[in-house]
Write an enzyme that holds these catalytic residues in place. Structure first.
Site, PDB file in Angstrom:
ATOM      1  N   LYS A 579      15.342   1.220  -2.354  1.00  0.00           N
ATOM      2  CA  LYS A 579      15.249   1.836  -1.026  1.00  0.00           C
ATOM      3  C   LYS A 579      16.517   1.672  -0.190  1.00  0.00           C
ATOM      4  O   LYS A 579      16.653   2.295   0.861  1.00  0.00           O
ATOM      5  CB  LYS A 579      14.095   1.223  -0.232  1.00  0.00           C
ATOM      6  CG  LYS A 579      12.718   1.384  -0.842  1.00  0.00           C
ATOM      7  CD  LYS A 579      11.672   0.795   0.094  1.00  0.00           C
ATOM      8  CE  LYS A 579      10.301   0.756  -0.553  1.00  0.00           C
ATOM      9  NZ  LYS A 579      10.226  -0.245  -1.632  1.00  0.00           N
ATOM     10  N   GLY A 664       1.149  -7.804  -8.796  1.00  0.00           N
ATOM     11  CA  GLY A 664       2.329  -6.947  -8.819  1.00  0.00           C
ATOM     12  C   GLY A 664       2.398  -5.920  -7.715  1.00  0.00           C
ATOM     13  O   GLY A 664       3.124  -4.923  -7.840  1.00  0.00           O
ATOM     14  N   LYS A 682      10.362   2.896   5.088  1.00  0.00           N
ATOM     15  CA  LYS A 682       9.725   4.092   4.530  1.00  0.00           C
ATOM     16  C   LYS A 682       9.569   5.198   5.569  1.00  0.00           C
ATOM     17  O   LYS A 682       9.846   6.374   5.292  1.00  0.00           O
ATOM     18  CB  LYS A 682       8.370   3.724   3.921  1.00  0.00           C
ATOM     19  CG  LYS A 682       8.480   2.849   2.682  1.00  0.00           C
ATOM     20  CD  LYS A 682       7.104   2.455   2.146  1.00  0.00           C
ATOM     21  CE  LYS A 682       7.218   1.602   0.896  1.00  0.00           C
ATOM     22  NZ  LYS A 682       5.906   1.224   0.338  1.00  0.00           N
ATOM     23  N   GLY A 796       2.078  -0.891  -7.433  1.00  0.00           N
ATOM     24  CA  GLY A 796       1.843  -1.216  -8.835  1.00  0.00           C
ATOM     25  C   GLY A 796       2.963  -0.701  -9.712  1.00  0.00           C
ATOM     26  O   GLY A 796       3.526   0.380  -9.471  1.00  0.00           O
TER      27      GLY A 796
END
Length: 814
Positions: A579, A664, A682, A796
């Site tokens: 990111k 995870g 985000k 995930g």
């Protein structure tokens, strides 16, 4: 009459000579055969080196000659019967005695003239042809040795003599009239002038010998036997999928030969082309292969392009200046100056403004060309009317060839588009009015990539090769590699994508295989591979210069993101799970988007927001279609949604977070998720993709964590979570009492963005969000009352890897 020419590799050893003789014997069953042969492979180069060494007073030439003699004697012992061996041994020894005397003379004089060099080089073909004639006779064939110096007449321009066609035809007719044998064995490459002095026919001389004899004899066909099965659609050393061309016109064959196809040399075709004699190119080592038939008028084919070829070691010479405009004679003077230095012009192009003329020459001719042209135009240069000649080295020509390109629209566009998408810059273009050839000048370093790209575009419509360089084979990266391994056959069969993972790099190791790594064995290969820095890995991608390259960053490393600009500038697509780049300062983000557009290289980062959810893709589709995003409301952290969906006060909030990390769903440092900074990044990315100029500092973050939870390391974080359990229980109890659910929500509206924990009432689109799901609500000019909703698993390794996979496919298909 048939003429069969056998090149150096076809007669390089006793075993190869047997194969060549067997081919000639099979042909002789159909009628008389002329067998034109080259020197044993490597002999001519060795003779030239001996002459050069002798001229420089280097006595090592004697050792080279001893080795050459022994090679020919060994071949004679293998090929001949006991009774013939003594005779052939005497011939070989006598020939080498002459060669030694000649080299001793060169050594004494310290000079190697063109005439002497022709004499020296001629022994290669003289030796091989006598040996092969004896080998044919040893097999019971009706063979005779014919001295090419008695057949082909030339002028006295040593090194590349010009043939006297009329005299040659008379000599050939005379020899034919007095010869009864079925097979003639003739040395190629050599001839003689009117005084009987040995000359040579220059590059491609043995082919030329064969063509001259075929024309003089009115042969039914000429066969060129070599080590490849005909002319190829591209150089097989550069393009693994290159294939033989079954039938081709003389014009196409000449174009391909001129531009680097090594099977033929253009002047050799002329004599048989004028007579309309078919020419076959065949493989000595695979005689049953069809090969290539070169004809005056081959059958019509649907193929628009017949082949792709190239010339390396090119220099562009650019003559330009305002003083050239409208003034006749500049081109004539330029070409005359080059001609005086015997410099061949390979390519010519001129701007319509007449402001510049650009010619391509062999790189070895650069210095004399520059001197000659600058001297020719010294007056104009001094007066400032034109600029001094500017040579540009390190270039090559890549050419498309095909008779059917004429009047067929779109070929040039397809050519330029394919090269442009792979970052191959075109320095000059030339296309004749016949439209049989489109030539492009590019960097020599890009030739392999360019030819593969064009071969894929014009000959391999069934699939596109994609080369992946993957950084970060961790949790998500290993899942991605697992998915790629399972789906390679599907991608090829259904999408026409041949996806190869060329390199995998971790923080400690890097494994590389340009033909594609075995995706079932990469962990073991990576573990045993050497270390490589990020800079070295980036340079590896650029240096390999493979077509359709994609860099896949499955890390959170800021240093990796800093490599993106260099890769995009080389037209390497970037797929980022990282990111950092898209959420860094706006100027960097805008630069990456600009570079992506400028260099036709995808920059895709779908997983930056919703893991495998098509959030960014949906947003891009909205804006590309002209819609305007007014508001966004989203739950963008699968981690936080999992935590608040599973926390009910029955166990510690810290334990629920640990569970999320164990399964995870969190970043390696879960504080990135729980602090809200990851969600802030985000919504920042989404706002930017919606067209908003925004920085991270513009995002309002309302954290629900007590400040003490953000101090220290990860273990200290968990300790503080447990210590503040009452705080988290109070948040839960307040929401429960109000009949609401806790969701960590990102909001964007009218240029402002914020993230924070909210109580969501029943009936709201976010209320029933379960597990680790994410959801984004887009309110636009078209979706005013009811938002466009994208919803699904947002965390995930498996789903994140699938999102990266989708971006790879998207980049590969652009």
């Amino acid at each position: 009459m048939q003429v069969l020419k056998f090149g150096g590799t076809s007669v390089a050893s006793a075993e190869n000579i047997r194969k060549s003789v067997a081919i000639a014997a099979a042909a002789a069953a159909q009628g008389p055969v002329v067998m034109v042969v080259s020197a044993l492979g490597g002999t001519t180069d060795a003779l030239i080196s001996t002459g050069s060494a002798a001229a420089m007073a280097d006595a090592t030439y004697r050792h080279t000659l001893d080795q050459l003699e022994q090679r020919h004697l060994s071949a004679a012992l293998e090929l001949l019967h006991d009774g013939q061996q003594g005779v052939e041994k005497a011939v070989v020894e006598a020939q080498f005695a002459e060669v030694r005397r000649l080299c001793d003379g060169i050594f004494a004089l310290g000079e190697l003239s063109p005439r002497t060099l022709d004499k020296l080089m001629s022994y290669g073909e003289l030796l091989s042809s006598r040996l092969i004639a004896s080998a044919a006779q040893a097999q019971g064939l009706d063979a005779v040795w014919a001295d090419a110096r008695q057949l082909i007449r030339t002028d006295s321009r040593f090194g590349m003599a010009e043939v006297n066609t009329a005299a040659t035809e008379r000599q050939v007719a005379f020899f034919k009239a007095k010869t009864e044998q079925t097979i003639w064995v003739v040395p190629g490459f050599i001839a003689a002038d009117a005084n009987g002095t040995t000359t040579t026919l220059g590059r491609g001389g043995s082919d030329y010998t064969a063509a001259l004899l075929a024309a003089a004899l009115g042969a039914d066909k000429l066969e060129i036997w070599t080590d490849v099965s005909g002319m190829m659609t591209a150089d097989p050393r550069l393009v693994r999928s290159a294939r033989a061309i079954a039938r081709i016109s003389y014009q196409e064959a000449m174009e391909l030969s001129h531009f680097g196809a090594k099977v033929l040399y253009p002047p050799t075709i002329q004599p048989v082309m004028k007579r309309g004699i078919p020419l076959w190119i065949k493989n000595t080592f695979a005689p049953n292969d069809y090969g290539t038939l070169v004809e005056v008028t081959p059958p019509h084919t649907a193929a628009v392009v017949q082949g792709i070829s190239s010339i390396g070691s090119l220099t562009l010479l650019n003559l330009e200046g305002s003083g050239m405009v409208g003034i006749p004679g500049f081109s004539m003077r330029l070409f005359a100056a080059l001609a005086r230095e015997r410099i061949n012009v390979v390519l010519i192009t001129q701007s319509s403004s007449e402001h510049s003329i650009c010619v391509g020459v062999n790189e070895a001719d650069t210095a004399p060309a520059q001197v000659a042209v600058d001297e020719e135009f010294a007056g104009e240069i001094a007066a400032g009317r034109i600029e001094p000649l500017r040579p540009e080295r390190g270039l090559a020509i890549v050419a498309l060839v095909g008779d059917n390109m004429k009047d067929h629209p779109g070929i040039s566009g397809k050519l330029f588009g394919a090269l442009g998408q792979n970052g191959v810059n075109i320095r000059a273009i030339a296309q004749g009015a016949s439209e049989k050839n489109i030539s492009t000048v590019i960097r020599a370093a890009d030739v392999r990539k360019a030819i593969n790209v064009l071969h894929e575009a014009f000959f391999e419509a069934t699939y596109k090769q994609v080369n992946l360089f993957i950084l970060g084979p961790g949790n998500v990266g290993s899942k991605l590699l697992e998915q790629l391994a399972k789906q390679q056959a599907h991608l090829l069969e259904n999408l026409g994508l041949q996806v190869r993972v060329v390199a995998i790099a971790s923080s400690r190791h890097c494994v590389v295989n340009e033909q594609g790594l075995d995706l079932t064995a990469w962990p073991e290969e990576l573990a045993g591979a050497p270390a490589q820095s990020l800079e070295e890995f980036t340079q590896l991608i650029i240096g390999r210069n493979l077509r359709n390259s994609i860099f896949v960053d499955v890390t959170a490393n800021p240093a990796a993101a800093r490599c993106y600009p260099r890769l995009l500038e080389k037209s390497v697509a970037v797929v980022a799970c990282n990111k950092v780049a898209a959420s860094s300062d706006y100027a960097s983000y805008a630069q990456l988007k600009s570079l992506s557009k400028e260099f036709n290289a995808s920059f895709l980062f779908e997983t930056n927001v919703g893991a495998g959810l098509p959030v960014i893709g949906t947003l891009n589709d909205l804006t590309r279609s002209g819609d305007v995003v007014r508001r966004m409301q989203a739950v963008l952290s699968g981690t936080l949604n999992f935590v608040f969906n599973n926390y009910d006060g029955s166990r510690l909030f810290a334990d629920v977070v640990r569970q999320a990390q164990a399964e995870g769903y969190t970043e390696p440092d879960p504080r990135l998720d729980l602090s809200g900074s990851d969600v802030a990044r985000k919504i920042l990315i989404l706002a930017r993709e919606a067209g908003q100029v925004m920085e991270m500092s513009d995002i309002e973050i309302d954290s629900f964590l007590p400040p003490a939870c953000l101090e220290g390391d990860v273990e200290a974080f968990y300790t503080q979570l447990a210590a503040h359990e009452a705080h988290f229980r109070a948040l839960y109890d307040d929401a429960t009492a109000a009949g609401t659910r806790l969701k960590f929500v990102a909001r964007y509206a009218d240029g402002h963005a914020a993230v924070g924990l909210q109580q969501i009432p029943p009936g709201h689109d976010l209320y029933d969000l379960r597990g680790k799901d994410n959801v984004v609500l887009f309110y636009t000019d078209r979706y005013v009352e009811q938002p466009l909703v994208v919803k699904g698993a947002g965390a995930g390794a498996e789903v994140t890897a699938s999102g990266v996979f989708a971006d790879i496919v998207r980049a590969a298909r652009l």
